[in-house]
Design an enzyme around this catalytic site. Structure first.
Site, PDB file in Angstrom:
ATOM      1  N   ASP A 162      34.578  37.810  33.328  1.00  0.00           N
ATOM      2  CA  ASP A 162      34.360  39.248  33.267  1.00  0.00           C
ATOM      3  C   ASP A 162      34.493  39.723  31.814  1.00  0.00           C
ATOM      4  O   ASP A 162      33.754  39.269  30.956  1.00  0.00           O
ATOM      5  CB  ASP A 162      35.337  39.936  34.233  1.00  0.00           C
TER       6      ASP A 162
ATOM      7  N   HIS B  69      33.890  38.034  43.128  1.00  0.00           N
ATOM      8  CA  HIS B  69      34.013  38.194  41.676  1.00  0.00           C
ATOM      9  C   HIS B  69      35.251  37.493  41.124  1.00  0.00           C
ATOM     10  O   HIS B  69      35.209  36.922  40.035  1.00  0.00           O
ATOM     11  CB  HIS B  69      34.062  39.690  41.343  1.00  0.00           C
TER      12      HIS B  69
END
Length: 292
Positions: free
Chosen positions: A107, A272
């Site tokens: 990320d 994620h």
């Protein structure tokens, strides 16, 4: 100090005048630096880092502005550029005695890793990125109603003042929202770890917003300059991403291929937070990268 990965030693490393990062270190062997994402701290690597430390020196910083690291005021729009944050990572590694290292980021940490690979090609030996596109590409693919999934990017891109006030007024709800909707397996982030993340984010709203604001301003300038100059990541690159369905797969691979000459791109079934949801898959990819 905040909680760290069991078996790791936590220390503070000065990276610039008046700025130090909190860094967790363990193991011996060739160095691997692991960079966390949003809304997390280095603790997200607890499963992956512990395994890698069996045969590598594993270095897990809290990024500038996050966790237990310093949170300098962003007075010039540069304090949280990925260029500045990438230089922090290189400074940490050098302070620990490593002139070259492999780098894996998730990320926001993935964006820092990309910038480090572009700015320090003789330092970063291998580069891994988890569930991220280069920021220039992310903005280009967001459009129409599909961009609603990334509303936080638009909120935190606004001028200083309003985003910080809005998020601070309901910090736990804001940051907790992403911990909830981005996880395919909610149990992968247990209650005590979730509390650690929320505590860290609650204390870092201005710096987190500054990090995101940089990705709508100065970071794009740096990325565009590199793309215009034809610069690419020359080291082996491994990318793990969620499979978001038909159309995205081809587009994601094509966009990553434009940046990386030696690319291994894999889609995973995890959400994620894949380093916490599917650490075995992430470990396999990281070890495969290091073997290239």
């Amino acid at each position: 100090m905040a909680r760290t990965i069991p078996g790791f030693q936590q220390q503070r490393v000065e990276v610039a005048e008046g700025v130090a990062l909190s860094v967790a270190v363990a193991g011996a062997g060739s160095p691997v630096v692991l960079l966390h994402g949003f809304p997390q701290t280095h603790l997200m690597w607890r499963h992956v880092a512990a395994d890698l430390a069996a045969d590598h020196t594993v270095i897990c910083p809290d990024l500038r502005g996050y966790g237990a690291s310093d949170k300098p005021a962003d007075t010039d729009g540069q304090a949280y550029s990925k260029r500045t944050m990438a230089a922090d990572v290189v400074a940490v590694a050098r302070a620990l005695g490593h002139d070259r290292f492999a780098l894996v980021g998730h990320d926001r940490g993935g964006l820092v890793a990309i910038r480090a690979g572009l700015d320090f090609p003789d330092v970063v030996t291998h580069l891994g990125a988890l569930d991220i596109l280069p920021m220039l590409d992310s903005w280009e693919v967001l459009h129409g109603t599909s961009a609603a999934v990334a509303f936080h990017l638009y909120l935190m891109a606004q001028p200083p003042g309003l985003p910080e006030a809005m998020i601070s007024a309901s910090a736990d709800a804001f940051f907790g929202y992403f911990l909830d909707i981005w996880a395919n397996d909610p149990d992968a982030i247990p209650a005590d770890v979730r509390a650690e993340y929320l505590d860290a984010c609650r204390a870092a709203v201005p710096s987190i917003v500054a990090d995101y604001r940089a990705s709508a301003t100065v970071d794009l300038e740096h990325d565009a300059a590199d793309r215009d100059a034809g610069r690419k990541l020359g080291m082996p690159v491994a990318v793990l991403q969620q499979d978001w369905g038909p159309g995205f797969s081809e587009a994601a691979v094509a966009r990553w291929s434009a940046w990386a000459s030696d690319l291994d791109h894999t889609f995973v079934s995890a959400g994620h937070f894949m380093a916490e949801e599917a650490p075995a898959e992430v470990l396999k990819a990281v070890r495969g990268l290091l073997a290239r």
